[in-house]
Design a protein around this motif. Structure first.
Motif, short mmCIF file in Angstrom:
data_model
loop_
_atom_site.label_atom_id
_atom_site.label_comp_id
_atom_site.label_asym_id
_atom_site.label_seq_id
_atom_site.Cartn_x
_atom_site.Cartn_y
_atom_site.Cartn_z
N PHE A 1 0.83 -1.20 0.00
CA PHE A 1 0.00 0.00 0.00
C PHE A 1 0.86 1.25 0.00
CE2 PHE A 1 -2.63 -3.08 2.55
CZ PHE A 1 -3.56 -3.32 1.55
N SER A 2 0.33 2.31 -0.60
CA SER A 2 0.97 3.63 -0.54
C SER A 2 0.44 4.39 0.67
CB SER A 2 0.68 4.41 -1.82
OG SER A 2 1.12 3.69 -2.96
N SER A 3 1.14 5.44 1.05
CA SER A 3 0.80 6.16 2.28
C SER A 3 -0.19 7.28 2.01
CB SER A 3 2.07 6.73 2.92
OG SER A 3 1.72 7.53 4.04
N THR A 4 -1.42 7.10 2.43
CA THR A 4 -2.44 8.16 2.31
C THR A 4 -2.03 9.38 3.11
OG1 THR A 4 -4.15 6.46 2.07
CG2 THR A 4 -4.88 8.69 2.61
N LEU A 5 -1.51 9.16 4.31
CA LEU A 5 -1.13 10.26 5.20
C LEU A 5 -0.07 11.15 4.55
CD1 LEU A 5 -1.40 11.42 8.11
CD2 LEU A 5 0.53 9.96 8.72
N LEU A 6 0.99 10.56 4.02
CA LEU A 6 2.07 11.35 3.45
C LEU A 6 1.65 12.03 2.15
CD1 LEU A 6 5.11 8.93 4.01
CD2 LEU A 6 4.50 10.95 5.33
N VAL A 7 0.94 11.30 1.30
CA VAL A 7 0.58 11.84 -0.02
C VAL A 7 -0.41 12.99 0.11
CG1 VAL A 7 -0.48 11.31 -2.25
CG2 VAL A 7 1.05 9.66 -1.17
N VAL A 8 -1.45 12.81 0.92
CA VAL A 8 -2.47 13.86 1.07
C VAL A 8 -1.84 15.11 1.69
CG1 VAL A 8 -4.59 14.50 2.28
CG2 VAL A 8 -4.39 12.26 1.19
N LYS A 9 -0.99 14.93 2.68
CA LYS A 9 -0.32 16.08 3.31
C LYS A 9 0.55 16.81 2.29
CE LYS A 9 2.35 17.32 7.44
NZ LYS A 9 1.32 18.24 7.92
N TYR A 10 1.29 16.05 1.49
CA TYR A 10 2.15 16.63 0.46
C TYR A 10 1.31 17.41 -0.56
CZ TYR A 10 5.12 16.83 -3.70
OH TYR A 10 5.81 17.25 -4.81
N THR A 214 5.06 8.30 -9.09
CA THR A 214 6.06 8.82 -8.16
C THR A 214 5.43 9.25 -6.85
OG1 THR A 214 7.37 9.58 -10.03
CG2 THR A 214 7.90 10.50 -7.87
N LYS A 215 4.26 9.89 -6.92
CA LYS A 215 3.60 10.36 -5.70
C LYS A 215 3.16 9.21 -4.80
CE LYS A 215 1.88 14.83 -7.34
NZ LYS A 215 2.86 14.95 -8.45
N LEU A 216 2.98 8.03 -5.36
CA LEU A 216 2.52 6.88 -4.58
C LEU A 216 3.66 5.98 -4.14
CD1 LEU A 216 -0.64 5.93 -6.70
CD2 LEU A 216 -0.54 7.26 -4.59
N SER A 220 3.09 2.32 3.27
CA SER A 220 1.93 2.94 3.92
C SER A 220 1.93 2.77 5.43
CB SER A 220 0.65 2.33 3.34
OG SER A 220 -0.48 2.74 4.07
N GLU A 221 1.25 3.71 6.11
CA GLU A 221 1.01 3.54 7.54
C GLU A 221 0.09 2.34 7.79
OE1 GLU A 221 -1.76 6.42 5.67
OE2 GLU A 221 0.41 6.35 5.90
N PHE A 222 -0.74 1.98 6.79
CA PHE A 222 -1.53 0.76 6.91
C PHE A 222 -0.64 -0.46 7.05
CE2 PHE A 222 -5.74 2.42 5.32
CZ PHE A 222 -6.48 1.90 6.37
N CYS A 223 0.50 -0.45 6.34
CA CYS A 223 1.46 -1.56 6.46
C CYS A 223 1.99 -1.66 7.89
CB CYS A 223 2.61 -1.36 5.48
SG CYS A 223 2.12 -1.41 3.75
N PHE A 246 11.36 0.64 9.50
CA PHE A 246 12.53 1.28 8.90
C PHE A 246 12.30 1.53 7.40
CE2 PHE A 246 15.02 -0.52 12.57
CZ PHE A 246 15.41 0.71 13.08
N ALA A 247 11.64 0.59 6.73
CA ALA A 247 11.32 0.78 5.31
C ALA A 247 10.38 1.96 5.11
CB ALA A 247 10.69 -0.50 4.73
N PHE A 248 9.42 2.11 6.03
CA PHE A 248 8.50 3.26 5.97
C PHE A 248 9.28 4.57 6.12
CE2 PHE A 248 6.11 6.46 8.30
CZ PHE A 248 4.96 6.60 7.52
N VAL A 249 10.20 4.61 7.07
CA VAL A 249 10.99 5.82 7.29
C VAL A 249 11.83 6.15 6.07
CG1 VAL A 249 12.84 6.83 8.68
CG2 VAL A 249 11.02 5.52 9.79
N ILE A 250 12.49 5.15 5.51
CA ILE A 250 13.33 5.38 4.34
C ILE A 250 12.51 5.90 3.16
CG2 ILE A 250 14.77 4.23 2.61
CD1 ILE A 250 15.66 2.29 4.86
N ALA A 251 11.36 5.26 2.90
CA ALA A 251 10.51 5.68 1.80
C ALA A 251 9.94 7.09 2.03
CB ALA A 251 9.38 4.68 1.58
N ALA A 252 9.59 7.37 3.31
CA ALA A 252 9.05 8.71 3.64
C ALA A 252 10.08 9.79 3.40
CB ALA A 252 8.59 8.73 5.08
#
Length: 258
Positions: A1-10, A214-216, A220-223, A246-252
């Protein structure tokens, strides 16, 4: 999954929500969130993947969804109308509703036993909270609720990540960081492998196809929620959760650069 939280905020910060790429990204995120909800409903049954527990999970989700929708339509909307002039009461009512639906779903089996039904049925608090949020979103007072709880939402999101950070175990070896980096790279590359040809084949121009893909490109935080619940249910080890975090942090960190 992609991160709804990060994408919407961006997208909100850069006023890109109403662009072609922004609208497509949000649409794909909503579709992913629907699948995440289905996954959360099935997750408790993975240890014993027989058809009966899975059907009971879906039945419990349907019961919570129907009851929450009916109560929200005929009771909650009137309650919001009564307290609409007091921002503090609106926030309190919204939180009380979400926690109430969450606890009801988690204790659905207990309520069934109280009425004489000998069935084992429950819905996770995470799933019930999603249902509660959806019922508020369809309410005529959704805009008022969102405008008043947005700061509180950010506070709870911060606490969510603080809790996740506290649950990270110290890596037993450098291999955990290496695996997390591999997971992050694979997650990013998969977006281009899946979304780019799909969007381009459906008629979207090349620039917007690349932009949406790219935006996706995050984890995801769901992960994180799924991995964390997997640890509680005994499906995965804490090491796996650390890898996903750690993968979430790196991708973020890579997302704004991309």
């Amino acid at each position: 999954f992609s991160s709804t939280l990060l994408v919407v905020k961006y997208l909100q910060e850069r006023l890109l929500l109403d662009t072609t790429a922004g609208r497509l990204a949000i649409g794909l995120l909503i579709f992913q969130d629907i699948w995440a909800i289905v996954f959360l409903a099935l997750q408790p049954s993975f240890a014993n993947p027989s058809i009966a527990p899975i059907l009971m999970t879906f039945l419990g989700t349907a019961i919570v969804g129907v009851l929450a929708t009916v109560v929200a339509r005929y009771v909650l909307s009137h309650a919001f109308h009564i307290v609409a002039r007091s921002p503090e009461l609106v926030v309190t009512l919204a939180l009380g509703w979400c926690f109430g639906v969450g606890l009801f779903g988690a204790n659905l089996g207990t309520f069934a036993h109280r009425v004489g039904l000998d069935i084992e049925i429950s819905v996770s608090m995470e799933m019930s909270a999603l249902i509660a949020g959806a019922t508020i979103a369809t309410s005529p007072y959704a805009y008022e609720v969102i405008s008043r709880v947005v700061n509180l939402r950010d506070f709870f999101v911060t606490l969510f990540f603080v809790g996740l950070g506290m649950s990270i175990t110290i890596p037993e070896s450098f291999s955990v960081i290496v695996l997390a980096a591999i997971v992050a790279v694979v997650a990013i590359l998969l977006r281009y492998l899946l979304f780019l040809p799909l969007l381009y084949a459906t008629g979207l121009d090349r620039r917007n196809s690349v932009s949406v893909s790219t935006k996706l490109a995050q984890v995801s935080e769901f992960c994180l929620v799924i991995a964390y619940l997997g640890t509680q249910l005994g499906h995965v080890s804490p090491t796996h959760v650390s890898i996903v975090i750690f993968a979430f942090v790196i991708a973020a960190l890579i997302t704004p650069v991309l």
